[in-house]
Design a protein around this motif. Structure first.
Motif, short mmCIF file in Angstrom:
data_model
loop_
_atom_site.label_atom_id
_atom_site.label_comp_id
_atom_site.label_asym_id
_atom_site.label_seq_id
_atom_site.Cartn_x
_atom_site.Cartn_y
_atom_site.Cartn_z
N VAL A 144 18.70 33.37 -35.54
CA VAL A 144 18.27 33.29 -34.14
C VAL A 144 17.64 34.62 -33.72
O VAL A 144 18.20 35.68 -33.97
CB VAL A 144 19.47 32.96 -33.22
CG1 VAL A 144 19.06 32.97 -31.77
CG2 VAL A 144 20.09 31.62 -33.61
N ILE A 174 17.54 41.74 -31.17
CA ILE A 174 17.33 40.29 -31.22
C ILE A 174 15.85 39.94 -30.99
O ILE A 174 15.42 38.82 -31.21
CB ILE A 174 18.24 39.59 -30.16
CG1 ILE A 174 18.38 38.08 -30.45
CG2 ILE A 174 17.75 39.79 -28.75
CD1 ILE A 174 19.28 37.70 -31.56
N ASP A 224 21.60 37.39 -27.94
CA ASP A 224 22.10 38.31 -28.96
C ASP A 224 23.60 38.15 -29.18
O ASP A 224 24.07 38.03 -30.30
CB ASP A 224 21.76 39.76 -28.56
CG ASP A 224 22.14 40.75 -29.67
OD1 ASP A 224 22.10 40.35 -30.86
OD2 ASP A 224 22.48 41.90 -29.36
N GLN A 258 24.44 34.37 -30.69
CA GLN A 258 23.55 33.77 -31.70
C GLN A 258 24.24 32.60 -32.38
O GLN A 258 23.64 31.58 -32.67
CB GLN A 258 23.24 34.78 -32.81
CG GLN A 258 22.53 36.02 -32.42
CD GLN A 258 22.75 37.10 -33.48
OE1 GLN A 258 22.71 36.82 -34.67
NE2 GLN A 258 23.00 38.31 -33.06
#
Ligand code: ADP
Ligand code: MG
Length: 694
Positions: free
Chosen positions: A385, A501, A356, A359
């Motif tokens: 991502v 994420i 996260d 990314q």
């Protein structure tokens, strides 16, 4: 047979044990384990044994084999021969020659590093990756640095990143009272995709020769929609290629295992069994080299480009990644005890937080002109991502975070370190092929890599960012009075802060792009768009703190990457201009003359004869020809104007926004011309010819 073949060209542990005096062998082992320098006397003994072994195998030369920033490997061969004084020669190889080399480094990209520091570079032996023989040359895997120690290659930061994650993972394991573990390494198993096409046809396409991909080409009537190639029968010529490829891989100790056809016609995949990361990286470079050499022997060409054909699936490389202890424990394998589960959840949390927070770095690590065609193009993961961990595991994390009961039968509160994770069936974890970063039961699979990419970059990033998070976790847990409680809190907080994420849905879905934006996730679509993030302060901080790259090294790498992008687009543009001007436009012009001549001849016979086919076609062809002619001119101007731009960031953006866009526009017109021009006039083999042989 295979057992004999396997590793036969590798100076591996067995050979060393056989051929080195006991004390020297032990010293080499220590060097491999702790990275301690081998003393000169021992180095001489090892070099001599290596030389004798290599000469017995037919080797005449040696080389320091290294991985400069070009992304391919480099070698400079020196022969073992030394004059013996009496007009004769002897075969010599000294410890000094083994441990350090001085290649002429001036032609390798350094991104300004050598200008600021030292002009020369040197190569240094990486004893943890075994020496091997390739085409009668003893190859010694080495790192490549400037004299002031700046990394000029892809191996040095990789080794540093492996040290970083080892350091931090050991701290975390100590907190769990894990004293017997003395080292943690990362492991990688790559799945390599590639295309094989006939050499004869390849030779007729300038774009493939110059750029590795087709810059023009109308779609054939049949593509991959029937999915009849996937796991289909492998052609005899390809079969022979694969047999030889496997054998050559085995000789080099590469554990090549699975092979099957891929989704696209003429596309295949090879996956070796996983191994320690730096070795996996070396092996993958060798595998790609072998693929290209062996294909030629079988009358084919191996295309490693990410997107050789528009409208047909491109090629990727899945990076399966995990952490493993010297006691043989896979740290990403959920365990059977509360203690193992807690440890697993902590590592999982570190990875979630890392992905996260970084990314951008992960996206950058897979950025290239070639891969820009795949990411987000509904065949590869999107450029956004995110992490797939599966419904079950996500449910567990949610229950932990919200302190709500979990489980279908006996619902219970999950207390980390006290409760066992509910079992989740492994096979349900690997269904989502659209996720860029997927948990597959006992490892993560990073799926954004392009097929030609060195595995080094993505693993440098992964190791570094996970090392950073593990370090932060260790910082906050060391010395706490109630470890269990602190751990529970830490995991809860991490899930809470970073759950955005996690995404289990379909990455190809339009809605995901909107949702991801709402979640504040990055969507960096192209290489010039993402690369500038590399030098953002938080990214410089993590690399310098973990001692993987210095700021100067990062700046140099940024420049090399952006320049590399510009160079690729520039070559592609020039190739298009040449093909257009010299071959396509003249061919279409000739074709229109034939149409005009036919009309004249027909009218000579009788003015009443119908020429509607020729007339309408001539009108259409002429209009498109005009458009193509203009668009070649526009592209040419775009390329010329690039020369005015000196700032590399601006140049990258310009190549994307102006040059690349002009290329796409030209292609549309030429491809349309291909569909209406008579086959005999078209100067290049069609997609049908390339992919289906017709
Ligand atoms: P799939 O196509 O289902 O993703 P494959 O069997 O083709 O799976 O490839 C899986 C890859 O993952 C192989 O290279 C395998 O060696 C690798 N792998 C398995 N376990 C690990 C691990 N612990 N660490 C790294 N790679 C692993
Ligand atoms: Mg896979």
């Amino acid at each position: 047979m295979i057992a004999e073949l396997f590793g036969s060209m590798v100076f591996n542990d067995t050979v060393m044990r056989d051929r080195l005096p006991k004390e020297t062998y032990r010293q080499v082992q220590r060097t491999i384990k702790n990275g301690k320098k081998l003393d000169p006397a021992a180095a001489n003994i090892v070099a001599n044994a290596m030389k004798d072994w290599a000469v017995e195998k037919g080797a005449t030369h040696f080389t320091h084999w290294f991985q400069p920033m070009t992304g391919i490997t480099a070698e400079k061969h020196d022969s073992f021969i030394e004059p013996a004084g009496d007009g004769k020669v002897i075969m010599e190889f000294s410890g000094k020659e083994l441990v350090q080399g001085e290649p002429d480094a001036s032609s390798f990209p350094s991104g300004g590093l050598r200008a600021t520091f030292e002009a020369r570079g040197y190569t240094a032996w990486d004893p943890s990756s075994y020496a091997f023989i390739k085409e009668d040359v003893l190859c010694i895997p080495t790192a490549f640095c400037s004299y002031s120690g700046e990394a000029l290659d892809k191996k040095t930061p990789l080794l540093r990143s492996m040290e970083a994650i080892n350091r931090q993972a050991l701290r975390v394991l100590k907190l769990f009272g894990n004293e017997e573990v003395t080292s943690v390494r990362t492991t990688v198993g790559p799945e390599q995709e590639y295309f094989l096409i006939d050499k004869d046809i390849y030779d007729q396409r300038k774009d493939l020769i110059y750029t590795g991909r087709t810059l023009f080409g109308a779609k054939p009537p049949k593509g991959q929609e029937l999915e009849d190639h996937y796991f289909g029968v492998i052609k005899p010529q390809v079969q022979a290629f694969m047999k030889e490829l496997h054998e050559e891989c085995w000789k080099l100790g590469i554990l090549a295992k699975t092979e099957h056809n891929e989704v696209a016609p003429s596309q295949h995949e090879l996956a070796p069994i996983f191994t320690t990361t730096n070795i996996a990286v070396d092996h993958n470079q060798l595998t790609m080299e072998l693929m290209q050499k062996i294909a030629k022997k079988h009358g084919m060409v191996c295309l490693l480009h990410e997107k050789p054909f528009a409208g047909v699936n491109g090629s990727g490389k899945h990076n399966n990644w995990s952490l493993s202890t010297n006691t043989g424990v896979n740290l990403l394998e959920p365990g059977d005890t509360p203690y193992e589960n807690a440890q697993f959840l902590l590592f999982l949390s570190a990875i979630i937080k890392a992905v996260d927070e970084y990314q951008d770095l992960l996206r950058i690590s897979v950025a290239s002109a070639g891969n820009d065609h795949r990411l987000g193009a509904n065949e590869a993961p999107p450029a956004i991502v995110s992490i797939f961990i599966g419904e079950e595991l996500e449910g567990i994390l949610r229950a932990i975070e919200t302190e709500t009961p979990y489980g279908s039968k006996e619902k219970e509160l999950m207390k980390i370190g006290v409760h066992i994770l509910p079992k989740f069936p492994k096979d349900t974890t690997d269904r989502n092929r659209t996720s860029p970063f997927a948990f597959t039961g006992n490892r993560f699979e990073f799926r954004m890599l392009g097929s030609s990419l060195s595995l080094s970059g993505p693993n440098v990033v992964l190791n570094t960012i996970v090392a950073e998070e593990l370090g932060q976790f260790a910082d906050s847990l060391e010395g706490v009075s109630d470890f269990q409680e602190a751990l529970d809190e830490l995991i809860k907080k991490t899930i809470r802060d970073h759950k955005r994420i996690l995404f289990n849905g379909n990455g190809y879905d339009e809605n995901w792009i909107k949702e991801a934006e709402g979640r504040g996730l990055l969507n960096l679509k192209s290489t010039p768009e993402c690369l500038p993030y590399f030098l953002h302060e938080k990214n410089v901080d993590v690399f310098t703190k973990q001692k993987v790259l210095s700021r100067a090294e990062m700046e140099s790498r940024y420049e090399i990457l952006m320049e590399g992008y510009c160079k690729v687009i520039n070559i592609e543009a020039l190739t298009m201009i040449e093909m257009g001007r010299k071959e396509m436009l003249p061919a279409v012009s000739l074709f229109s003359r034939e149409l005009a001549d036919t009309i004249t001849s027909k009218h000579k016979v009788s003015p009443d004869i119908c020429c509607i086919y020729e007339e309408e076609l001539l009108t259409k062809v002429s209009a498109l020809l005009k458009s193509a002619y203009k668009k070649v001119g526009i592209l040419e101007d775009a390329v010329m104007n690039a020369k005015e731009i000196t700032d590399v960031t601006e140049l990258g953006k310009y190549y994307h926004d102006k040059v690349f866009i002009s290329m796409s526009e030209l292609r549309v017109v030429i491809d349309e011309l291909e569909t209406i021009t008579a086959k005999t006039y078209w100067p290049y083999p069609s997609y049908g010819h390339l992919l289906f042989g017709i």
